[in-house]
Scaffold this active site. Structure first.
Site, PDB file in Angstrom:
ATOM      1  N   ARG A 123      79.985  36.099 -17.291  1.00  0.00           N
ATOM      2  CA  ARG A 123      78.831  36.559 -16.517  1.00  0.00           C
ATOM      3  C   ARG A 123      79.350  37.061 -15.168  1.00  0.00           C
ATOM      4  O   ARG A 123      80.085  36.332 -14.489  1.00  0.00           O
ATOM      5  CB  ARG A 123      77.868  35.375 -16.331  1.00  0.00           C
TER       6      ARG A 123
ATOM      7  N   ASN B 280      68.172  30.398 -16.258  1.00  0.00           N
ATOM      8  CA  ASN B 280      69.468  30.957 -15.847  1.00  0.00           C
ATOM      9  C   ASN B 280      70.562  29.911 -15.968  1.00  0.00           C
ATOM     10  O   ASN B 280      71.720  30.238 -16.177  1.00  0.00           O
ATOM     11  CB  ASN B 280      69.420  31.389 -14.369  1.00  0.00           C
TER      12      ASN B 280
ATOM     13  N   ARG C 211      82.317  23.172 -14.009  1.00  0.00           N
ATOM     14  CA  ARG C 211      81.440  22.923 -12.862  1.00  0.00           C
ATOM     15  C   ARG C 211      81.301  21.428 -12.624  1.00  0.00           C
ATOM     16  O   ARG C 211      81.551  20.610 -13.510  1.00  0.00           O
ATOM     17  CB  ARG C 211      80.030  23.473 -13.126  1.00  0.00           C
TER      18      ARG C 211
ATOM     19  N   SER D 189      74.323  25.307  -0.739  1.00  0.00           N
ATOM     20  CA  SER D 189      74.833  25.386  -2.107  1.00  0.00           C
ATOM     21  C   SER D 189      76.339  25.589  -2.110  1.00  0.00           C
ATOM     22  O   SER D 189      76.895  26.217  -1.198  1.00  0.00           O
ATOM     23  CB  SER D 189      74.167  26.577  -2.795  1.00  0.00           C
TER      24      SER D 189
ATOM     25  N   LYS E 103      72.064  31.542   2.085  1.00  0.00           N
ATOM     26  CA  LYS E 103      72.477  30.157   2.377  1.00  0.00           C
ATOM     27  C   LYS E 103      73.472  30.145   3.549  1.00  0.00           C
ATOM     28  O   LYS E 103      73.385  29.314   4.456  1.00  0.00           O
ATOM     29  CB  LYS E 103      73.101  29.506   1.141  1.00  0.00           C
TER      30      LYS E 103
ATOM     31  N   LYS F 125      65.916  31.017  -5.635  1.00  0.00           N
ATOM     32  CA  LYS F 125      67.261  30.536  -5.996  1.00  0.00           C
ATOM     33  C   LYS F 125      67.945  31.267  -7.146  1.00  0.00           C
ATOM     34  O   LYS F 125      68.952  30.775  -7.654  1.00  0.00           O
ATOM     35  CB  LYS F 125      67.195  29.049  -6.314  1.00  0.00           C
TER      36      LYS F 125
ATOM     37  N   GLY G  16      59.065  21.436  -6.274  1.00  0.00           N
ATOM     38  CA  GLY G  16      60.081  22.023  -7.146  1.00  0.00           C
ATOM     39  C   GLY G  16      60.944  20.953  -7.821  1.00  0.00           C
ATOM     40  O   GLY G  16      60.705  19.751  -7.705  1.00  0.00           O
TER      41      GLY G  16
ATOM     42  N   TYR H 160      74.944  21.557  -2.374  1.00  0.00           N
ATOM     43  CA  TYR H 160      74.794  20.990  -3.719  1.00  0.00           C
ATOM     44  C   TYR H 160      75.758  21.673  -4.671  1.00  0.00           C
ATOM     45  O   TYR H 160      75.885  22.893  -4.656  1.00  0.00           O
ATOM     46  CB  TYR H 160      73.397  21.230  -4.287  1.00  0.00           C
TER      47      TYR H 160
ATOM     48  N   ASP I 288      80.543  34.929 -11.781  1.00  0.00           N
ATOM     49  CA  ASP I 288      80.908  33.527 -12.031  1.00  0.00           C
ATOM     50  C   ASP I 288      82.363  33.263 -11.658  1.00  0.00           C
ATOM     51  O   ASP I 288      83.228  34.123 -11.864  1.00  0.00           O
ATOM     52  CB  ASP I 288      80.733  33.179 -13.517  1.00  0.00           C
TER      53      ASP I 288
ATOM     54  N   TYR J 262      71.724  35.945  -2.626  1.00  0.00           N
ATOM     55  CA  TYR J 262      71.274  34.546  -2.565  1.00  0.00           C
ATOM     56  C   TYR J 262      72.263  33.704  -1.754  1.00  0.00           C
ATOM     57  O   TYR J 262      71.886  32.975  -0.826  1.00  0.00           O
ATOM     58  CB  TYR J 262      71.123  33.970  -3.980  1.00  0.00           C
TER      59      TYR J 262
ATOM     60  N   SER K 222      55.250  28.978  -5.873  1.00  0.00           N
ATOM     61  CA  SER K 222      55.742  30.225  -6.465  1.00  0.00           C
ATOM     62  C   SER K 222      56.678  29.942  -7.637  1.00  0.00           C
ATOM     63  O   SER K 222      56.834  30.770  -8.526  1.00  0.00           O
ATOM     64  CB  SER K 222      56.455  31.087  -5.412  1.00  0.00           C
TER      65      SER K 222
HETATM   66  P1  NAD Z   1      62.761  25.161  -7.270  1.00  0.00           P
HETATM   67  O1  NAD Z   1      62.437  26.610  -7.402  1.00  0.00           O
HETATM   68  O2  NAD Z   1      62.391  24.251  -8.378  1.00  0.00           O
HETATM   69  O3  NAD Z   1      62.134  24.587  -5.915  1.00  0.00           O
HETATM   70  C1  NAD Z   1      61.893  25.385  -4.783  1.00  0.00           C
HETATM   71  C2  NAD Z   1      60.445  25.179  -4.396  1.00  0.00           C
HETATM   72  O4  NAD Z   1      60.170  25.955  -3.231  1.00  0.00           O
HETATM   73  C3  NAD Z   1      59.473  25.660  -5.482  1.00  0.00           C
HETATM   74  O5  NAD Z   1      58.549  24.625  -5.754  1.00  0.00           O
HETATM   75  C4  NAD Z   1      58.801  26.885  -4.876  1.00  0.00           C
HETATM   76  O6  NAD Z   1      57.458  27.011  -5.315  1.00  0.00           O
HETATM   77  C5  NAD Z   1      58.926  26.607  -3.382  1.00  0.00           C
HETATM   78  N1  NAD Z   1      58.970  27.800  -2.530  1.00  0.00           N
HETATM   79  C6  NAD Z   1      59.720  28.920  -2.702  1.00  0.00           C
HETATM   80  N2  NAD Z   1      59.507  29.773  -1.682  1.00  0.00           N
HETATM   81  C7  NAD Z   1      58.609  29.173  -0.858  1.00  0.00           C
HETATM   82  C8  NAD Z   1      57.999  29.547   0.349  1.00  0.00           C
HETATM   83  N3  NAD Z   1      58.267  30.730   0.919  1.00  0.00           N
HETATM   84  N4  NAD Z   1      57.119  28.706   0.935  1.00  0.00           N
HETATM   85  C9  NAD Z   1      56.828  27.504   0.359  1.00  0.00           C
HETATM   86  N5  NAD Z   1      57.373  27.099  -0.801  1.00  0.00           N
HETATM   87  C10 NAD Z   1      58.266  27.922  -1.393  1.00  0.00           C
HETATM   88  O7  NAD Z   1      64.319  25.078  -6.970  1.00  0.00           O
HETATM   89  P2  NAD Z   1      65.267  23.802  -6.849  1.00  0.00           P
HETATM   90  O8  NAD Z   1      66.282  23.895  -7.919  1.00  0.00           O
HETATM   91  O9  NAD Z   1      64.477  22.573  -6.693  1.00  0.00           O
HETATM   92  O10 NAD Z   1      66.016  24.156  -5.483  1.00  0.00           O
HETATM   93  C11 NAD Z   1      65.602  23.635  -4.235  1.00  0.00           C
HETATM   94  C12 NAD Z   1      66.532  24.141  -3.146  1.00  0.00           C
HETATM   95  O11 NAD Z   1      67.870  23.764  -3.451  1.00  0.00           O
HETATM   96  C13 NAD Z   1      66.528  25.658  -2.988  1.00  0.00           C
HETATM   97  O12 NAD Z   1      66.629  25.965  -1.624  1.00  0.00           O
HETATM   98  C14 NAD Z   1      67.789  26.078  -3.723  1.00  0.00           C
HETATM   99  O13 NAD Z   1      68.311  27.281  -3.215  1.00  0.00           O
HETATM  100  C15 NAD Z   1      68.714  24.905  -3.420  1.00  0.00           C
HETATM  101  N6  NAD Z   1      69.778  24.749  -4.418  1.00  0.00           N
HETATM  102  C16 NAD Z   1      69.461  24.602  -5.747  1.00  0.00           C
HETATM  103  C17 NAD Z   1      70.482  24.490  -6.693  1.00  0.00           C
HETATM  104  C18 NAD Z   1      70.163  24.371  -8.168  1.00  0.00           C
HETATM  105  O14 NAD Z   1      71.056  24.574  -8.988  1.00  0.00           O
HETATM  106  N7  NAD Z   1      68.946  24.018  -8.571  1.00  0.00           N
HETATM  107  C19 NAD Z   1      71.817  24.508  -6.276  1.00  0.00           C
HETATM  108  C20 NAD Z   1      72.101  24.632  -4.914  1.00  0.00           C
HETATM  109  C21 NAD Z   1      71.074  24.753  -3.991  1.00  0.00           C
HETATM  110  N1  UDP Z   2      76.611  29.195 -18.531  1.00  0.00           N
HETATM  111  C1  UDP Z   2      76.719  29.635 -19.829  1.00  0.00           C
HETATM  112  N2  UDP Z   2      75.584  30.024 -20.484  1.00  0.00           N
HETATM  113  C2  UDP Z   2      74.345  29.999 -19.888  1.00  0.00           C
HETATM  114  C3  UDP Z   2      74.250  29.542 -18.554  1.00  0.00           C
HETATM  115  C4  UDP Z   2      75.409  29.158 -17.900  1.00  0.00           C
HETATM  116  O1  UDP Z   2      77.810  29.672 -20.394  1.00  0.00           O
HETATM  117  O2  UDP Z   2      73.351  30.400 -20.535  1.00  0.00           O
HETATM  118  C5  UDP Z   2      77.828  28.739 -17.819  1.00  0.00           C
HETATM  119  C6  UDP Z   2      78.177  29.541 -16.576  1.00  0.00           C
HETATM  120  O3  UDP Z   2      78.962  30.664 -16.898  1.00  0.00           O
HETATM  121  C7  UDP Z   2      78.906  28.494 -15.725  1.00  0.00           C
HETATM  122  C8  UDP Z   2      78.222  27.183 -16.109  1.00  0.00           C
HETATM  123  O4  UDP Z   2      77.590  27.420 -17.378  1.00  0.00           O
HETATM  124  O5  UDP Z   2      80.265  28.415 -16.130  1.00  0.00           O
HETATM  125  C9  UDP Z   2      77.159  26.739 -15.099  1.00  0.00           C
HETATM  126  O6  UDP Z   2      76.258  27.824 -14.886  1.00  0.00           O
HETATM  127  P1  UDP Z   2      74.896  27.632 -14.086  1.00  0.00           P
HETATM  128  O7  UDP Z   2      74.197  28.962 -14.085  1.00  0.00           O
HETATM  129  O8  UDP Z   2      74.143  26.468 -14.635  1.00  0.00           O
HETATM  130  O9  UDP Z   2      75.365  27.237 -12.619  1.00  0.00           O
HETATM  131  P2  UDP Z   2      76.258  28.025 -11.539  1.00  0.00           P
HETATM  132  O10 UDP Z   2      77.479  27.213 -11.356  1.00  0.00           O
HETATM  133  O11 UDP Z   2      76.539  29.391 -12.053  1.00  0.00           O
HETATM  134  O12 UDP Z   2      75.404  28.019 -10.337  1.00  0.00           O
END
Ligand code: NAD
Ligand code: UDP
Length: 332
Positions: free
Chosen positions: A290, A196, A229, A123, A151, A83, A9, A175, A293, A147, A33
């Site tokens: 949204r 998103n 943010r 998160s 966590k 996520k 991912g 994160y 938020d 979601y 996935s």
């Molecule tokens: P991502 O979707 O790119 O990566 C997640 C990976 O997990 C994907 O490659 C997916 O195929 C795999 N996966 C999902 N369900 C699975 C399962 N049951 N078995 C095996 N593989 C599975 O997302 P990301 O942005 O890289 O996020 C990684 C982690 O960090 C997640 O747990 C997410 O909740 C957490 N996180 C992400 C953010 C963000 O903004 N991206 C913020 C805070 C926390």
């Molecule tokens: N946001 C926005 N337009 C979009 C996506 C996000 O204005 O199409 C805004 C959202 O309201 C927040 C910030 O950008 O203030 C970060 O949103 P994101 O979904 O990236 O992360 P979040 O903090 O919600 O996890």
């Protein structure tokens, strides 16, 4: 050997790149996935060698047992999960199954293999609408979506686990807003369908793939009315994981850490930074907030700096430049 679940991912692939850079061995488990073999191929190109990869699910107990035995896994970075906040509201069962049940299966397999070191992707969403900013790890937690609840539930399970057996070494990394891409242009975020998150959406508007960004809310109690943010470069985030593993090697603890930069950026500031980095115009329109938020969320990063000796070093301009480079590569 480090098992990286979800390693194909967005964040996982950057963590793998960083592990390779510092000479650590790792194996990936990902059910693809929300990612693809293309990401694994690109990672292999980046690290210059074949990467051990298992296409499979973190809920597959037999597969987990095989991986732990075959690879002599001694620690796990657990990112696999779903996520999307909106999707979790529409289909909470999938979220509890993948994120919570998946973690239970993983922990049970770890215990069977006597592997008790875990870095978990949590998160900043666990803070809900925190009263004070910057938010510290000691702020009260509250889930505002299914979601977020997954966590929080996993964090609570991990705390109970450590209390039951202090031999577990656990880092719960909260994160803030991961953004940007690897500067090689080889790996980055590949959202399926409509993004998103702000940064991938901005990249698609700048490239002309989408016509305009919808800014969710212009009437927040922030300096310019738009949401604030703490955006952190995904490579800084990846480095934080290596620092957390190093910390756990010396400290058998259950530790909770914010990974952010400590400073906030508004949506309008982000639009301006992206327009500058891409030298493209970024049309936008301000619309309603949204649901779910919060106005402002940025990290107190003191604990991570103190105990990991880690701090984010890449700024917003670099995040935008790297995200833009990746957008151009991705679209060929
Ligand atoms: P991502 O979707 O790119 O990566 C997640 C990976 O997990 C994907 O490659 C997916 O195929 C795999 N996966 C999902 N369900 C699975 C399962 N049951 N078995 C095996 N593989 C599975 O997302 P990301 O942005 O890289 O996020 C990684 C982690 O960090 C997640 O747990 C997410 O909740 C957490 N996180 C992400 C953010 C963000 O903004 N991206 C913020 C805070 C926390
Ligand atoms: N946001 C926005 N337009 C979009 C996506 C996000 O204005 O199409 C805004 C959202 O309201 C927040 C910030 O950008 O203030 C970060 O949103 P994101 O979904 O990236 O992360 P979040 O903090 O919600 O996890």
């Amino acid at each position: 050997m480090i098992l990286v679940t979800g390693g194909a991912g967005y964040i996982g692939s950057h963590i793998c790149a960083e592990l390779a850079r510092v000479g650590r061995d790792f194996v990936i488990l990902d059910n693809l996935s929300n990612s693809s073999m293309d990401a694994v191929d690109r990672l292999q190109q980046l690290v210059g060698r074949a990467v051990p990869f298992h296409a499979g699910d973190v809920r597959d107990t037999a597969l987990l047992d095989r991986i732990f035995t075959e690879h002599a896994v001694s620690s796990v970075i657990h990112l696999a999960g779903l996520k999307s906040v909106a999707e979790s509201v529409a289909n909470p069962i999938d979220y509890f199954d993948n994120n919570v049940a998946g973690t239970v299966r993983l922990l049970a397999a770890m215990r069977r293999a006597d592997c008790k070191t875990l870095v978990f992707s949590s998160s900043a969403t666990v803070y809900g609408a925190a009263a004070t900013m910057p938010v510290t790890e000691d702020a009260p937690c509250m889930a505002v979506s299914p979601y977020g609840r997954t966590k929080l539930m996993v964090e609570e399970m991990l705390s109970d686990l450590h209390a039951s057996d202090p031999a577990w070494r656990i880092a719960r990394l909260r994160y803030f807003n991961p953004a940007g891409a690897h500067e090689s242009g080889l790996i980055g975020e590949s959202p399926r369908g409509t993004p998103n998150n702000l940064m991938p959406y901005l990249a698609q508007v700048a490239s002309g793939e989408r016509s305009a960004l919808t800014v969710f809310g212009g009437d927040y109690p922030t300096p310019d009315g738009t949401g604030v943010r703490d955006y952190i470069h995904v490579v800084d985030l990846a480095e934080g994981h290596v620092a957390a593993l190093d910390f756990l090697a010396d400290n058998p603890q259950d530790v909770v850490l914010n990974l952010g930069t400590g400073s906030g950026t508004s949506v309008l500031e982000m639009i301006a930074a992206f327009a500058k980095a891409s030298a493209r115009s970024v049309p936008f329109e301000i619309a309603a907030r949204r649901p779910g938020d919060v106005a402002t969320c940025f990290a107190d990063v003191g604990r991570a700096r103190r105990i990991l000796g880690w701090t984010a070093t890449r700024d917003l301009d670099q995040m935008c430049r790297d995200a833009w480079r990746w957008q151009l590569v991705r679209k060929g």
